[in-house]
Design a protein around this motif. Structure first.
Motif, PDB file in Angstrom:
ATOM      1  N   GLY A  52     -47.904  48.434  32.829  1.00  0.00           N
ATOM      2  CA  GLY A  52     -48.070  47.009  32.564  1.00  0.00           C
ATOM      3  C   GLY A  52     -47.076  46.503  31.540  1.00  0.00           C
ATOM      4  O   GLY A  52     -46.354  47.274  30.898  1.00  0.00           O
ATOM      5  N   VAL A  53     -47.041  45.185  31.389  1.00  0.00           N
ATOM      6  CA  VAL A  53     -46.170  44.532  30.412  1.00  0.00           C
ATOM      7  C   VAL A  53     -47.001  43.543  29.607  1.00  0.00           C
ATOM      8  O   VAL A  53     -48.151  43.251  29.936  1.00  0.00           O
ATOM      9  CB  VAL A  53     -44.996  43.802  31.100  1.00  0.00           C
ATOM     10  CG1 VAL A  53     -44.076  44.786  31.780  1.00  0.00           C
ATOM     11  CG2 VAL A  53     -45.500  42.759  32.105  1.00  0.00           C
ATOM     12  N   ALA A  54     -46.380  43.043  28.537  1.00  0.00           N
ATOM     13  CA  ALA A  54     -46.969  42.006  27.662  1.00  0.00           C
ATOM     14  C   ALA A  54     -48.369  42.367  27.156  1.00  0.00           C
ATOM     15  O   ALA A  54     -49.329  41.663  27.493  1.00  0.00           O
ATOM     16  CB  ALA A  54     -46.992  40.655  28.384  1.00  0.00           C
ATOM     17  N   PRO A  55     -48.501  43.413  26.344  1.00  0.00           N
ATOM     18  CA  PRO A  55     -47.436  44.280  25.836  1.00  0.00           C
ATOM     19  C   PRO A  55     -47.122  45.407  26.811  1.00  0.00           C
ATOM     20  O   PRO A  55     -47.921  45.674  27.723  1.00  0.00           O
ATOM     21  CB  PRO A  55     -48.049  44.829  24.553  1.00  0.00           C
ATOM     22  CG  PRO A  55     -49.504  44.946  24.879  1.00  0.00           C
ATOM     23  CD  PRO A  55     -49.808  43.738  25.742  1.00  0.00           C
ATOM     24  N   PRO A  56     -45.965  46.069  26.649  1.00  0.00           N
ATOM     25  CA  PRO A  56     -45.664  47.224  27.499  1.00  0.00           C
ATOM     26  C   PRO A  56     -46.735  48.301  27.338  1.00  0.00           C
ATOM     27  O   PRO A  56     -47.093  48.674  26.232  1.00  0.00           O
ATOM     28  CB  PRO A  56     -44.306  47.704  26.968  1.00  0.00           C
ATOM     29  CG  PRO A  56     -43.724  46.506  26.293  1.00  0.00           C
ATOM     30  CD  PRO A  56     -44.870  45.743  25.734  1.00  0.00           C
ATOM     31  N   ARG A  57     -47.242  48.778  28.474  1.00  0.00           N
ATOM     32  CA  ARG A  57     -48.311  49.784  28.457  1.00  0.00           C
ATOM     33  C   ARG A  57     -47.849  51.007  29.240  1.00  0.00           C
ATOM     34  O   ARG A  57     -47.371  50.887  30.367  1.00  0.00           O
ATOM     35  CB  ARG A  57     -49.598  49.207  29.049  1.00  0.00           C
ATOM     36  CG  ARG A  57     -50.134  48.033  28.262  1.00  0.00           C
ATOM     37  CD  ARG A  57     -51.460  47.545  28.801  1.00  0.00           C
ATOM     38  NE  ARG A  57     -51.362  46.990  30.135  1.00  0.00           N
ATOM     39  CZ  ARG A  57     -50.971  45.755  30.408  1.00  0.00           C
ATOM     40  NH1 ARG A  57     -50.628  44.946  29.437  1.00  0.00           N
ATOM     41  NH2 ARG A  57     -50.923  45.311  31.650  1.00  0.00           N
ATOM     42  N   PHE A  58     -48.018  52.170  28.634  1.00  0.00           N
ATOM     43  CA  PHE A  58     -47.565  53.422  29.217  1.00  0.00           C
ATOM     44  C   PHE A  58     -48.721  54.416  29.267  1.00  0.00           C
ATOM     45  O   PHE A  58     -49.586  54.421  28.393  1.00  0.00           O
ATOM     46  CB  PHE A  58     -46.418  54.022  28.402  1.00  0.00           C
ATOM     47  CG  PHE A  58     -45.234  53.101  28.243  1.00  0.00           C
ATOM     48  CD1 PHE A  58     -44.238  53.053  29.196  1.00  0.00           C
ATOM     49  CD2 PHE A  58     -45.135  52.259  27.145  1.00  0.00           C
ATOM     50  CE1 PHE A  58     -43.158  52.201  29.057  1.00  0.00           C
ATOM     51  CE2 PHE A  58     -44.065  51.400  26.986  1.00  0.00           C
ATOM     52  CZ  PHE A  58     -43.067  51.374  27.957  1.00  0.00           C
TER      53      PHE A  58
END
Length: 313
Positions: A238-244
């Motif tokens: 995911g993005v906004a925030p970047p999720r890893f």
């Protein structure tokens, strides 16, 4: 009415904006200069400014076009400790201010330079931090600081890092809305943070970086010290925030200090130096290879490689 409808239907429909709007929320304690900064960015008086705190009661929003982008800037009411709120209206204003954080892409935390970072500033910053919003620290009223030297900014920056240690990554701009100093630097910095928060990294690049990071600092042992934790692969979800997500053998045994090490290394490797990011550790599925593994649900490429770490590596 029929004539009006006929007239409206005859007009061509306006084309929707092709570029996404960047939403900024100006937050902070009362009387730190939030409305003055809004007026400077708008180029006109759009919000009432007064030396007495509590002038802004509800959210004031404006739309600004600059640097080839469109911004929606929200000027919020000051947020104080609940015990110091005098009436219902102030409590409602504070709730509206916090709600604006959920809508914004970047939060501008305004701090009074003359008073320095206070407990109230840390509390307001905590709201944005819990929502994982990019935070730009705007130290306003910098013109009130007397006898400034070449080291004044560095000493003030150290104070900010101590008071707001959990957002050390947040960039800082020292401004003066009264004298219009460095206000023009705010929007370019917000663009940079907005683009960072929506950056996507390919899975192959992430796993190459993960291998280098693990070679730099060997993964820790499990709590019973019977074996070393194995890290297999990672992907961005995911993005906004970047999720890893990193898949490993014993995620519950990974100490928070090693999690912080991994997070800092990925910030440095991929340029996430000014925004928050979320790093999740999960246990890899133990299903047979013939069944659908967890990584397929995350659209992992077929040519991925596993990072196996044995005792003594």
């Amino acid at each position: 009415l029929e004539s009006a409808v006929e007239f409206i239907q005859s007009k061509p429909q306006l084309a929707e904006e092709s570029q996404e709007q960047i939403k900024l929320a100006i937050i902070g304690r009362p009387n730190v200069g939030k409305s003055s900064i809004l007026n400077r960015m708008a180029g006109e008086v759009r919000s009432i400014v007064d030396s007495r705190p509590g002038t802004t009661r509800d959210v004031v929003d404006i739309t600004v076009r600059a640097f080839g982008r469109e911004f929606k800037i929200l000027d919020t009411a000051g947020i104080r400790r609940k015990s110091r709120m005098t009436d219902r209206l102030e409590k409602y204003s504070a709730l509206r201010s916090v709600a604006c954080l959920e809508e914004c892409d970047v939060a501008l935390l305004v701090i009074n330079a003359d008073e320095g970072p206070t407990e109230g500033d840390a509390r307001v910053a905590g709201y944005a931090f819990e929502m994982r919003k990019p935070i730009l620290i705007v130290v306003n009223k910098w013109d009130l600081i007397e006898n400034k030297t070449s080291t004044t900014i560095n000493r003030y920056q150290e104070e900010l890092h101590l008071a707001l240690r959990y957002i050390r990554y947040a960039p800082t701009i020292f401004t003066s809305a009264e004298e219009n100093q460095r206000i023009s630097k705010i929007l370019p910095q917000c663009i940079q943070m907005y683009d960072q928060s929506r950056k996507r990294i390919s899975t192959s690049e992430l796993n190459k970086a993960l291998r280098v990071i693990l070679e730099k600092h060997t993964p820790p042992l499990t709590k019973n010290r019977s074996r070393r934790i194995k890290f297999y692969y990672m992907t961005q979800v995911g993005v906004a925030p970047p999720r890893f997500v990193i898949f490993c053998s014993d995620p519950k045994d990974v100490h928070f200090s090693y999690r912080r090490f991994l997070e800092n290394e990925f910030r440095e490797a991929f340029g996430f130096n000014e925004i928050p990011l979320s790093l999740f550790l999960r246990e890899r599925s133990r299903k047979a290879h013939g069944s659908k593994p967890e990584e397929d649900l995350l659209e992992m490429p077929k040519n991925r490689f596993d990072l196996e770490w044995e005792e003594g590596d």
